[in-house]
Design a protein around this motif. Structure first.
Motif, short mmCIF file in Angstrom:
data_model
loop_
_atom_site.label_atom_id
_atom_site.label_comp_id
_atom_site.label_asym_id
_atom_site.label_seq_id
_atom_site.Cartn_x
_atom_site.Cartn_y
_atom_site.Cartn_z
N HIS A 168 0.84 -1.20 0.00
CA HIS A 168 0.00 0.00 0.00
C HIS A 168 0.88 1.26 0.00
O HIS A 168 0.67 2.18 -0.79
CB HIS A 168 -0.91 -0.04 1.24
CG HIS A 168 -1.78 1.16 1.43
ND1 HIS A 168 -3.14 1.12 1.27
CD2 HIS A 168 -1.49 2.43 1.79
CE1 HIS A 168 -3.64 2.33 1.51
NE2 HIS A 168 -2.66 3.15 1.83
N GLU A 169 1.89 1.27 0.87
CA GLU A 169 2.77 2.44 0.96
C GLU A 169 3.66 2.54 -0.28
O GLU A 169 3.96 3.63 -0.76
CB GLU A 169 3.62 2.38 2.23
CG GLU A 169 2.81 2.38 3.53
CD GLU A 169 1.84 3.56 3.65
OE1 GLU A 169 2.14 4.64 3.13
OE2 GLU A 169 0.77 3.38 4.26
N HIS A 174 1.72 4.31 -2.82
CA HIS A 174 1.74 5.76 -2.61
C HIS A 174 3.03 6.33 -3.20
O HIS A 174 3.02 7.35 -3.89
CB HIS A 174 1.69 6.10 -1.12
CG HIS A 174 0.31 6.11 -0.55
ND1 HIS A 174 -0.71 6.89 -1.06
CD2 HIS A 174 -0.23 5.46 0.52
CE1 HIS A 174 -1.81 6.70 -0.33
NE2 HIS A 174 -1.54 5.84 0.62
N HIS A 177 -5.91 7.19 -2.76
CA HIS A 177 -6.62 5.99 -2.32
C HIS A 177 -7.69 5.57 -3.33
O HIS A 177 -7.90 4.39 -3.57
CB HIS A 177 -7.24 6.20 -0.93
CG HIS A 177 -6.24 6.06 0.16
ND1 HIS A 177 -6.43 6.55 1.42
CD2 HIS A 177 -5.02 5.47 0.18
CE1 HIS A 177 -5.37 6.27 2.17
NE2 HIS A 177 -4.49 5.61 1.44
N GLY A 211 -7.81 -0.13 4.90
CA GLY A 211 -6.83 0.94 5.08
C GLY A 211 -6.87 2.01 4.00
O GLY A 211 -6.02 2.88 3.97
ZN ZN Z 1 -2.66 5.14 2.15
#
Ligand code: ZN
Length: 210
Positions: A106-107, A110, A144, A182
């Motif tokens: 997830h990071e 980003h 997101h 998340g």
């Molecule tokens: Zn995030």
């Protein structure tokens, strides 16, 4: 498990490297890229063919206790554009390995989205809009939504590959529920229930890695 040599450029902080569970998850994340054709992982760990090349040197990993309630953050240094992915130490022990792998990915997303916007904003926006079927959009705050729209299927494949590296398997819906957790979106009651069920399932299998 030895660390895959296919990603030597990624800098890991001493605290990150000294955490056995985190390094186990990270090693298997990297190993997943070398064992399987998984575009999501490969696109991050190597140079990709999508025209939005990402240098592994553009990201570092750290581990420390964060004041906030997030399981991790991705912060950008405005001078050198390097993203530091910091995992929240307080969250490590009670998360299943699959959840930690999701958090790292997830990071990483980003960081990748940020980098894509930086090096090829027009191409990124074109892809984004084309995908959404829109003509205008807000690219500053919508990461997101972008992950939800664009990266859930590769995320499911990645989590499946990651899990299978320990000889485990689960229904696709469970990986999907972890993938969408998340994102800070407005989840429906059934999505929230699916997330809880999946988290309980993976945690009940054991929190250690492996
Ligand atoms: Zn995030």
């Amino acid at each position: 498990m030895p660390i895959c040599t296919c990603a030597p450029e990624i800098e890991l902080s001493p605290d990150f490297k000294n955490n056995v569970k985190i390094m186990c998850v990270y090693s298997n994340l990297v190993g997943t890229a070398s064992r399987n054709y998984n575009p999501l992982v490969i696109n991050f760990l190597t140079n990709f063919s999508d025209g939005l090349s990402f240098n592994p040197g553009d990201v570092t990993f750290d581990l420390k206790s964060l004041d906030n309630t997030e399981s991790a953050t991705c912060t950008r240094n405005e001078y050198n554009d390097i993203c530091t992915i910091t995992l929240n130490q307080s969250y490590i022990n009670n998360r299943a390995p699959v959840e930690l792998a999701k958090t790292m990915m997830h990071e990483i997303l980003h960081a990748k989205i940020f980098h894509s916007k930086l090096v090829a904003p027009d191409l990124f926006e074109t892809m984004f809009l084309k995908y959404l079927g829109e003509t205008t959009g807000n690219f500053g705050t919508d990461e997101h939504q972008f992950i939800l729209n664009y990266y859930i299927p590769p995320m499911i494949r990645f989590l499946k590959d990651f899990d299978s590296s320990f000889g485990n398997s689960a229904p696709d819906d469970f990986y999907k529920a972890i993938a969408i957790s998340g994102l800070g979106l407005k989840y429906s009651a059934s999505e929230l229930e699916q997330i809880m069920t999946a988290q309980n399932f993976f945690r009940s299998r054991g929190l250690n890695c492996p």
